[in-house]
Motif scaffolding. Structure first.
Motif, PDB file in Angstrom:
ATOM      1  N   MET A 189      15.415   6.406   5.918  1.00  0.00           N
ATOM      2  CA  MET A 189      14.480   7.272   5.198  1.00  0.00           C
ATOM      3  C   MET A 189      14.754   8.732   5.564  1.00  0.00           C
ATOM      4  O   MET A 189      13.962   9.383   6.221  1.00  0.00           O
TER       5      MET A 189
ATOM      6  N   GLU B 168      16.672   7.959  -5.862  1.00  0.00           N
ATOM      7  CA  GLU B 168      17.067   7.738  -4.468  1.00  0.00           C
ATOM      8  C   GLU B 168      15.968   8.232  -3.523  1.00  0.00           C
ATOM      9  O   GLU B 168      15.696   7.613  -2.491  1.00  0.00           O
ATOM     10  N   ALA B 169      15.318   9.354  -3.873  1.00  0.00           N
ATOM     11  CA  ALA B 169      14.249   9.888  -3.027  1.00  0.00           C
ATOM     12  C   ALA B 169      13.045   8.953  -3.042  1.00  0.00           C
ATOM     13  O   ALA B 169      12.462   8.642  -2.007  1.00  0.00           O
TER      14      ALA B 169
ATOM     15  N   ASN C 124      15.999  12.526   4.164  1.00  0.00           N
ATOM     16  CA  ASN C 124      16.184  13.297   2.945  1.00  0.00           C
ATOM     17  C   ASN C 124      16.006  14.770   3.272  1.00  0.00           C
ATOM     18  O   ASN C 124      14.892  15.256   3.390  1.00  0.00           O
TER      19      ASN C 124
ATOM     20  N   ARG D   8      -1.647   6.040   6.734  1.00  0.00           N
ATOM     21  CA  ARG D   8      -3.059   5.668   6.765  1.00  0.00           C
ATOM     22  C   ARG D   8      -3.216   4.368   7.519  1.00  0.00           C
ATOM     23  O   ARG D   8      -2.470   3.424   7.269  1.00  0.00           O
TER      24      ARG D   8
ATOM     25  N   GLU E  67       0.820  -1.209   0.000  1.00  0.00           N
ATOM     26  CA  GLU E  67       0.000   0.000   0.000  1.00  0.00           C
ATOM     27  C   GLU E  67       0.857   1.264   0.000  1.00  0.00           C
ATOM     28  O   GLU E  67       0.330   2.367  -0.021  1.00  0.00           O
ATOM     29  N   LYS E  68       2.193   1.098   0.067  1.00  0.00           N
ATOM     30  CA  LYS E  68       3.079   2.263   0.176  1.00  0.00           C
ATOM     31  C   LYS E  68       3.554   2.754  -1.188  1.00  0.00           C
ATOM     32  O   LYS E  68       3.821   1.968  -2.086  1.00  0.00           O
ATOM     33  N   THR E  69       3.696   4.062  -1.305  1.00  0.00           N
ATOM     34  CA  THR E  69       4.225   4.654  -2.528  1.00  0.00           C
ATOM     35  C   THR E  69       5.310   5.656  -2.189  1.00  0.00           C
ATOM     36  O   THR E  69       5.110   6.509  -1.324  1.00  0.00           O
ATOM     37  N   GLY E  70       6.439   5.549  -2.863  1.00  0.00           N
ATOM     38  CA  GLY E  70       7.459   6.583  -2.785  1.00  0.00           C
ATOM     39  C   GLY E  70       7.498   7.270  -4.130  1.00  0.00           C
ATOM     40  O   GLY E  70       7.501   6.608  -5.173  1.00  0.00           O
ATOM     41  N   PHE E  71       7.518   8.602  -4.131  1.00  0.00           N
ATOM     42  CA  PHE E  71       7.429   9.303  -5.399  1.00  0.00           C
ATOM     43  C   PHE E  71       8.308  10.551  -5.389  1.00  0.00           C
ATOM     44  O   PHE E  71       8.365  11.281  -4.405  1.00  0.00           O
ATOM     45  N   ALA E  72       8.999  10.753  -6.492  1.00  0.00           N
ATOM     46  CA  ALA E  72       9.787  11.974  -6.655  1.00  0.00           C
ATOM     47  C   ALA E  72       9.865  12.242  -8.148  1.00  0.00           C
ATOM     48  O   ALA E  72       9.497  11.387  -8.951  1.00  0.00           O
ATOM     49  N   TYR E  73      10.300  13.452  -8.507  1.00  0.00           N
ATOM     50  CA  TYR E  73      10.414  13.722  -9.928  1.00  0.00           C
ATOM     51  C   TYR E  73      11.571  14.654 -10.203  1.00  0.00           C
ATOM     52  O   TYR E  73      12.087  15.319  -9.304  1.00  0.00           O
TER      53      TYR E  73
ATOM     54  N   SER F 217      13.036   5.802  -0.905  1.00  0.00           N
ATOM     55  CA  SER F 217      13.197   5.974   0.539  1.00  0.00           C
ATOM     56  C   SER F 217      12.133   5.214   1.324  1.00  0.00           C
ATOM     57  O   SER F 217      12.274   5.003   2.508  1.00  0.00           O
ATOM     58  N   ILE F 218      11.028   4.785   0.683  1.00  0.00           N
ATOM     59  CA  ILE F 218      10.030   4.001   1.419  1.00  0.00           C
ATOM     60  C   ILE F 218      10.417   2.540   1.551  1.00  0.00           C
ATOM     61  O   ILE F 218       9.793   1.798   2.280  1.00  0.00           O
TER      62      ILE F 218
ATOM     63  N   VAL G  84       5.372   8.794   0.445  1.00  0.00           N
ATOM     64  CA  VAL G  84       6.346   9.860   0.628  1.00  0.00           C
ATOM     65  C   VAL G  84       6.523  10.480  -0.748  1.00  0.00           C
ATOM     66  O   VAL G  84       6.867   9.777  -1.702  1.00  0.00           O
TER      67      VAL G  84
ATOM     68  N   LEU H 242       2.747   3.732   6.998  1.00  0.00           N
ATOM     69  CA  LEU H 242       3.183   4.696   5.998  1.00  0.00           C
ATOM     70  C   LEU H 242       2.437   4.430   4.694  1.00  0.00           C
ATOM     71  O   LEU H 242       2.344   3.283   4.243  1.00  0.00           O
ATOM     72  N   GLU H 243       1.888   5.455   4.074  1.00  0.00           N
ATOM     73  CA  GLU H 243       1.220   5.271   2.786  1.00  0.00           C
ATOM     74  C   GLU H 243       2.014   5.877   1.631  1.00  0.00           C
ATOM     75  O   GLU H 243       2.165   5.280   0.581  1.00  0.00           O
TER      76      GLU H 243
ATOM     77  N   TYR I  89       4.159  14.402 -15.073  1.00  0.00           N
ATOM     78  CA  TYR I  89       5.262  13.658 -14.449  1.00  0.00           C
ATOM     79  C   TYR I  89       5.459  14.043 -12.990  1.00  0.00           C
ATOM     80  O   TYR I  89       6.051  13.297 -12.214  1.00  0.00           O
TER      81      TYR I  89
ATOM     82  N   PHE J 279       8.250  13.677  -2.876  1.00  0.00           N
ATOM     83  CA  PHE J 279       9.146  14.830  -2.900  1.00  0.00           C
ATOM     84  C   PHE J 279       8.799  15.701  -4.094  1.00  0.00           C
ATOM     85  O   PHE J 279       8.524  15.191  -5.177  1.00  0.00           O
TER      86      PHE J 279
ATOM     87  N   ALA K 172       1.904  11.580  -8.866  1.00  0.00           N
ATOM     88  CA  ALA K 172       1.787  10.122  -8.869  1.00  0.00           C
ATOM     89  C   ALA K 172       0.433   9.727  -9.459  1.00  0.00           C
ATOM     90  O   ALA K 172      -0.566  10.402  -9.237  1.00  0.00           O
TER      91      ALA K 172
ATOM     92  N   LYS L 160      -9.728   1.016  -0.003  1.00  0.00           N
ATOM     93  CA  LYS L 160      -9.637   1.511   1.372  1.00  0.00           C
ATOM     94  C   LYS L 160     -10.967   1.409   2.115  1.00  0.00           C
ATOM     95  O   LYS L 160     -11.059   1.804   3.273  1.00  0.00           O
TER      96      LYS L 160
END
Lengths: 482, 448
Positions: B1, A97-98, B3, B49, A77-83, A101-102, B56, B53-54, A354, B58, A357, A275
């Motif tokens: 984690m 790398e960002a 940053n 949630r 259920e986790k998302t790590g996102f960067a751009y 991080s999850i 992160v 953790l749901e 972009y 940036f 998410a 959910k």
């Protein structure tokens, strides 16, 4: 998918920065911690141009270019996102790398061999911005202005806007996805203000889709939009106060399909249902609408504003039956929510750009036609309203409560359309209102192509549609209690 | 984690230099005048949630926009790319457009003598040293306080912590250049409660330029929980006309509609229900709407507006009378007036008037509707017609009787503004428009 499209997207998005397939493989490998289900890179390049007219002159134009890469790691259920706002290896590495991080730091995962999708394109790949020269664009705006003003001396203000954008996307993901899309999008909007005896009203009309400006502005379309904007404004000049309270409501075909978008569409997006946060959660197989209702989300319609050859996760779009003869059949899914719910992705994973998410979003959402002539539907109403045009709507997916605001509506008395009424908000509860649909017309229309849907701060173009339909009772928010 | 975010202070001089480079390029390409906005935003948000953790996320956005003028013709372009080549191409794109737009007598920069000269520091930049791990802990504390509050809260749409920093630079060919650094942090929580009648959601949030001024995480979660549970088992009310009390969170919207109607763009396009209203009484004679652009640490603070013009504290509505429109230099020229330094809107607008302690508002209301949530866009700016979905509480003789849902409230804004009976002393300062609760004598409710 046309292999040329993938190569074209690579040439445009990766080659200028000297990014090789091995670099991409390495980045996706970095995203793949031991618990990661999906690592994804979404490359995008978008150009947008618009021209606007007011006071009889084309006074402004704007051009923008935006490109970048969205990097995502999904673990359960986790998302790590960067751009990254440029497509360059160092910033891409930093975003990777960002985003990771999850994840639990571990070795890089192994990548499957990418597969290329063979998907028929839903629109042409040519750049709509250059499909007309600038002088011709200016001439069209002036033509719309002249046509609107020629309709009626009560027309006091005319605003016209012509916009075109061209977008290339390339999706590369750890599940083997390698997909590209080149998307045109155009629209023409007209808004007028009319005045009579000190009373002023606005009317507007617009059209668009995934094609070029030639098609948008060909034939009599610009003139027809000008006339339609003036017509609706003049209707409203003589509008009476709208009634207040529960009433029978007949909705016209086409754009009033915003009803479906709000009453059921959002509530059937996979994330809310995964959910358990939607009024439609855990109700697949149950009756959630009258048996006259079959509701479909279809991203494959040729040239439609909400259509996509592939969604923003590289999944081919499809026609998804959401409600079949009143029974809830399924939800709209992106990859993450489909995996968590144990179903297939439906090509509804969309993102504004972009820098956002993806999540489950609608494409073109409409109701299939029924058996009644629209005249028959109106004739069946003793006392009610007939609403043919709407502004926006909104829904609280948890309670199911939704609103949509009529901008052109009429009273119905004894089976006949009567006087126009002022704009009013209609409010109801999605699952309740859908069961009160008692007649469905044989006149399915899709909207003209101006819909914008907002969710969690992200806007995407969508389509809506429906045949004429009758709702036995919905609350009309007018001011007249008499 | 972990940053850590970059510190934008080091980038401010570079962005100011970039503005200079772009203006130079515009001049080189023959523009008679030009204006440039450059921005850089950096931050992240963490969402939890159901105690996990749901996400992160940036963000780091850069970009610039340029408007060039060739005589009275205008063109604009923008991009996220600030390479030398992109600058040249973007200026060229703007210049290309200006070749095809038509002469507009009102086009142009704001007058040079209106450029701000007092560019004092308004104390808007307070970066937060929180990392993603600490943000997650804070969000968990927030959501947990909400989940623990009541057994009927069985689900959540999550708690989030977000920290953002921004640098904005504006310059034009008058030689004006101004920049400011800002920060904004927030903490929010959305909960879902269930009973036999179904599910309801509600939320609470805190936001500030200064991390230390955020409400405690537990307090945000608890308030979200209280509000969510209070909405369970709503009923419709009967159709009729009743007094309506807008909570501080919803009353700001009414102020927003009023400000929209006295904004230059709506006025010169005749798209306002308050045309020719300067000096006219348009609202109850105790109601004042005034802006204070130089408020230290204010969420809407600025020393100069969107075209470099000095901002000034002033009233737009002074005891019910329109004392100033909101004008940019363009809309001012269209109306034959002078700019009010409001290109880009208002700066820290506060609604004030006859005030009653918040504890006494329900007895002032008597029997009617307390609105805590509004839905939809049913406001016609041209006519003032107002019809929106509403939820809140039915009040009988000054006491809350039950939650209300699935109704509409309707009137015309002209009537609503003139029928403002009183305000509460509960100013909501979390936005650029700061309003207390607002009691309106009468509106039409449509329900059962």
């Amino acid at each position: 998918m046309d292999n040329n499209l993938i190569d074209q997207a690579r040439n445009q998005l990766l080659s200028p920065a000297g990014i090789e397939q091995s670099d991409v493989d390495h980045l996706i490998g970095r995203l793949m911690g031991s618990d990661v289900d999906l690592g994804e890179l979404f490359f995008q390049h978008q150009r947008h141009e618009s021209w606007s007219l007011e006071d009889g002159i084309v006074k402004d134009g704007a051009f923008s270019v935006d490109k970048g890469v969205g990097v995502r790691a999904v673990a359960g259920e986790k998302t790590g996102f960067a751009y990254a706002e440029d497509i360059m290896l160092p910033s891409l590495t930093a975003a990777t790398e960002a985003a990771r991080s999850i994840t639990r730091q571990g070795q890089s995962g192994r990548l499957p061999t990418p597969f290329r999708l063979d998907v028929p394109a839903r629109y042409g790949a040519d750049d709509p911005i250059s499909s007309l020269d600038d002088a011709a664009k200016v001439a069209i705006l002036n033509q719309v202005d002249a046509e609107a003003r020629a309709q009626d001396p009560r027309v006091k203000e005319v605003n016209v806007r012509l916009a075109a954008s061209h977008e290339s996307v390339l999706v590369i993901a750890s599940d083997g996805t390698l997909a590209a899309d080149v998307r045109p999008l155009v629209r023409l909007d007209v808004s007028v203000i009319v005045e009579e005896n000190g009373r002023r009203e606005r009317g507007s009309a617009g059209a668009g889709g995934r094609y070029d400006l030639q098609r948008l502005t060909g034939g009599d379309q610009p003139g027809a939009l000008a006339r339609e904007a003036v017509r609706t404004a003049l209707v409203n000049l003589s509008a009476e106060d709208a009634p207040a309270g529960p009433m029978t409501v007949v909705l016209g075909p086409g754009w009033p399909g915003v009803l479906l978008h709000e009453a059921v569409g959002h509530g059937l997006e996979g994330d809310f249902n995964r959910k358990g946060a939607s009024a439609f959660s855990n109700r697949v197989g149950e009756q959630v609408a009258s048996s006259l209702c079959t509701v479909v989300d279809d991203g494959t319609l040729d040239g439609r504003r909400g259509s996509l050859t592939i969604d923003d996760e590289g999944t081919q779009t499809q026609a998804t039956v959401l409600i079949e003869e009143g029974i809830l059949r399924g939800y709209m899914q992106d990859k993450q929510n489909a995996r968590l719910m144990g179903v297939s992705a439906t090509g509804n994973g969309r993102r504004q750009s972009y820098a956002h998410a993806p999540m489950p979003r609608m494409t073109n959402t409409f109701m299939r036609p029924g058996n009644h002539d629209p005249e028959e539907i109106i004739a069946s109403v003793d006392d009610g309203i007939y609403a043919v045009n709407f502004g926006g709507g909104q829904v609280d997916i948890t309670s199911g409560r939704f609103v949509f605001s009529a901008t052109e509506a009429y009273r119905i008395h004894r089976g006949r359309i009567g006087a126009p009424i002022r704009g009013a908000t209609l409010i109801g509860n999605g699952p309740e209102v859908m069961t009160r649909i008692s007649m469905v017309g044989n006149d399915l229309e899709l909207d003209r192509g101006v819909g914008v849907c907002g969710k969690d701060g992200q806007s995407v173009p969508v389509g809506v549609g429906q045949p004429s339909l009758k709702i036995d009772e919905v609350v009309v928010g007018g001011t007249s209690t008499g | 984690m972990t940053n850590q975010l970059p510190d934008l202070r080091t980038g401010e001089q570079r962005l100011r230099g970039l503005v200079g480079d772009i203006l130079t390029e515009a001049k080189k390409q023959g523009a008679d005048a030009a204006e440039v906005s450059v921005s850089e935003d950096v931050g992240f948000g963490v969402t939890v949630r159901m105690r996990e953790l749901e996400s992160v996320e940036f963000n780091h956005d850069r970009g610039f926009g340029i408007t060039v003028y060739f005589g009275q013709r205008k063109g604009s372009a923008s991009t996220s790319d600030s390479s030398t080549e992109a600058i040249r191409e973007t200026v060229r794109a703007a210049a290309n457009i200006a070749r095809h737009t038509q002469e507009d007598p009102a086009a142009g920069l704001a007058d040079a003598d209106r450029m701000a000269t007092d560019l004092r520091d308004l104390d808007l930049y307070h970066p937060w040293s929180v990392d993603a791990d600490e943000a997650r802990e804070l969000a968990l504390t927030c959501e947990d306080a909400g989940l623990e509050h009541d057994p009927r809260i069985r689900n959540s749409d999550g708690a989030s912590v977000s920290t953002q920093q921004s640098c904005r630079v504006y310059g034009n060919s008058h030689g004006f250049i101004g920049s400011y650094l800002g920060s904004r942090h927030s903490l929010s929580c959305v909960l879902i409660a269930t009973d036999d009648a179904g599910m309801q959601r509600d939320y609470w949030y805190s936001t500030s330029r200064v991390p230390g001024r955020l409400e405690a995480a537990k307090a945000v979660g608890l308030e979200a929980a209280r509000r969510t549970v209070a909405r369970l088992s709503p009923r419709r009310v009967r159709t009729g006309t009743f007094p309506v009390l807008f909570s501080a969170q919803t009353a700001g919207g009414i102020a927003g509609h009023l400000l929209g109607a006295i904004s230059g763009g709506a006025l010169y396009r005749k798209a306002s229900f308050l045309l020719d209203s300067l000096g006219e009484k348009v609202a109850a004679d105790h109601l004042t709407l005034a802006e204070d652009p130089h408020l230290l640490q204010g969420l809407g603070s600025a020393t100069f507006d969107g075209e470099g013009v000095a901002t000034t504290p002033k009233a737009f509505i002074d005891r019910g009378v329109v004392s100033s429109y909101l004008l940019s230099s363009y809309s001012a020229r269209k109306l034959g007036m002078a700019t009010t330094g409001n290109a880009g809107g208002v700066y820290n607008l506060t609604v004030s008037g006859r005030t009653v302690p918040a504890s006494g508002l329900l007895s002032e209301l008597g029997t009617g509707l307390l609105v805590t949530d509004l839905m939809g866009q049913g406001v016609n700016a041209v006519t003032g017609d107002y019809s929106r979905g509403a939820a809140g509480f039915w009040v009988e003789n000054g006491e809350i009787a039950h939650p209300v849902d699935e109704i509409t409230i309707a009137s015309n804004l002209k009537d609503m503004l003139n029928r403002v009976v009183c305000l509460g002393d509960d100013l909501d300062t979390r936005g650029n428009i700061r309003s207390p609760s607002m009691l309106i004598e009468q509106m039409t409710l449509a329900g059962s």
